[in-house]
Design a protein around this motif. Structure first.
Motif, mmCIF file in Angstrom:
data_model
loop_
_atom_site.group_PDB
_atom_site.id
_atom_site.type_symbol
_atom_site.label_atom_id
_atom_site.label_comp_id
_atom_site.label_asym_id
_atom_site.label_seq_id
_atom_site.Cartn_x
_atom_site.Cartn_y
_atom_site.Cartn_z
ATOM 1 N N TYR A 2 0.551 -0.963 -0.286
ATOM 2 C CA TYR A 2 -0.008 -0.112 0.279
ATOM 3 C C TYR A 2 0.774 1.332 -0.255
ATOM 4 N N ARG A 3 2.053 1.676 0.753
ATOM 5 C CA ARG A 3 3.116 2.074 0.729
ATOM 6 C C ARG A 3 3.469 2.978 -0.481
ATOM 7 N N ARG A 15 2.673 1.946 -3.373
ATOM 8 C CA ARG A 15 1.318 2.678 -4.729
ATOM 9 C C ARG A 15 1.287 4.186 -4.179
ATOM 10 N N GLN A 16 1.472 4.786 -2.652
ATOM 11 C CA GLN A 16 1.250 5.797 -2.497
ATOM 12 C C GLN A 16 2.458 6.940 -3.290
ATOM 13 N N ASN A 29 6.161 8.813 -4.501
ATOM 14 C CA ASN A 29 6.161 9.690 -5.412
ATOM 15 C C ASN A 29 7.732 9.958 -6.211
ATOM 16 N N ARG A 61 6.346 3.762 -7.492
ATOM 17 C CA ARG A 61 4.848 3.317 -7.448
ATOM 18 C C ARG A 61 5.340 2.998 -9.476
#
Lengths: 93, 306
Positions: B13-14, B16-17, B19, B23
């Motif tokens: 989940y991290r 995917r976030q 920047n 990701r």
């Protein structure tokens, strides 16, 4: 007179040793019971606690950031081994 | 693992976030070998060499993973053995993108299972796992005869260990110390403190299935001074817990847990401080209904002053 003193002293000594023996007797049993229970608890705990083989993954120097890991792999010329889970793999799932 | 690869433990989940390019890199990896989670072995330029998210045969899972690793190394070509010295490991442990190892954990969690913080709080080391055996004479009430076999044979493990920690404040910790240091003095640990051990009723590290203190329907702990001699008091501990936990995101799925615990603690009568504590739990866990077939849990909470 001396014989009376000796006799009285002997009685006191016997009484003292008897008293000590009685006082020490139950205490030894208590100590043994405590020791047996401690060992039983520790034996049970040893079954539940992880053995060294189950903690082998802790010897691996995991990188927690994908970009940092890729940069290290580039610098060292070796592949990445990615372990990815739906939460922090090394913490709570 | 440590010598041939850069090993990374990644939160799905991290990433995917992120920047910072992570990701995009992860999406590229997932497109090349489509799996939700698991193991990917990837070249530094992002080419997937191998991946695995399950096993053909669970009993041979470790061997299958080793075969995957060997195949990926063969595809990549020879690599020089990686050497990380102690200083480098610690440098990484405190830097962004740090690594986690046993050494690092001892740095990050120096009080886990030992010592007292300056504010008087402590961290008890917790362990839970499914267990079997120990003798039918120890079967708790309410277990149907058809599950009695769970207690047959020697006490043994029946699953991987869960490792956790419970922190107790100075006030909570103080409730384990006797106010009257003489044999047979007894007292109850406040229910609010006993509830902190509710987590030990399941052998799950999945937070959705992990019971919280508020899930306890019964949480009792009793302490008795058994003996006082040589500057120390030996304390016998016992406890009883029951809980009902609703699985997160599925409040209709319930878990029912029950456990008893026995333990010992040593109290330094001169320093007026606890020296050690060991609690051993024996429990059952039922899924769905309170009268469903149980599985068994064993758990340990331990701490020492050094």
């Amino acid at each position: 007179m001396n014989r009376d003193i000796k006799f009285t002293a002997t009685l006191w000594l016997v009484a003292l040793l008897t008293g000590l023996s009685q006082a020490e007797g139950p205490r030894r049993v208590t100590d043994e019971a405590q020791e047996a229970r401690r060992k039983q608890l520790e034996d049970r705990a040893a079954v539940v606690k992880p053995i060294a083989k189950e903690l082998a993954w802790l010897k691996i120097p995991w990188v927690l950031d994908l970009k940092a890991a890729q940069m290290a792999a580039e610098a060292e010329g070796r592949p990445l081994f990615l372990w990815v889970t739906g939460d922090d793999p090394l913490e709570r799932c | 693992m440590s010598q041939n690869f850069v090993p990374a433990a990644i939160n799905l989940y991290r990433v995917r976030q992120a920047n910072d390019g992570s990701r995009e890199l992860f999406h590229s990896i997932q497109r090349q070998k489509d799996q939700y989670q698991g193991i990917w072995i990837v070249s530094p330029d992002g080419k997937v060499l191998a991946g695995r998210h399950d096993y053909n045969d669970f009993k041979n899972g470790a061997r299958e993973l080793l075969e995957t690793i060997d195949a990926s190394l063969a595809a990549f070509g020879p690599v020089e053995a990686r050497r990380l010295n102690r200083a480098e490991k610690h440098a990484r442990a405190v830097a962004p993108g740090d690594t986690i190892s046993a050494e690092t954990i001892s740095v990050l969690l120096p009080f886990r299972g030992r010592g007292v913080r300056d504010d008087g709080s402590v961290d008890l080391a917790l362990y839970v796992r499914q267990v079997l055996g120990g003798g039918r004479e120890t079967i708790p009430a309410g277990v149907e005869p058809g599950r009695a076999w769970l207690w047959d044979g020697p006490y043994r493990t029946d699953g991987p260990p869960v490792i956790d920690t419970v922190s107790l404040s100075a006030d909570q910790w103080r409730t384990f110390a006797p106010t009257t240091v003489e044999p047979n003095a007894s007292w109850s640990v406040p229910e609010q403190v006993a509830r902190e051990f509710t987590r030990l009723l399941t052998a799950s590290s999945d937070q959705s299935a992990m019971p919280r203190p508020d899930d306890a329907t019964v949480a009792k702990m009793e302490c008795t001074v058994e003996s006082v001699s040589g500057g120390e008091a030996r304390i016998r501990l016992s406890g009883q817990w029951e809980m009902t936990h609703a699985i997160e995101q599925d409040k209709n799925r319930l878990l029912f847990g029950a456990a008893t615990a026995r333990g010992i603690a040593v109290y330094d009568t001169d320093a007026r401080l606890l020296r050690s504590l060991l609690l051993v739990f024996d429990g059952t866990i039922r899924s769905g209904r309170a009268d469903a077939s149980p599985n068994r849990t064993g758990a340990v909470a331990e701490w020492s002053s050094r």
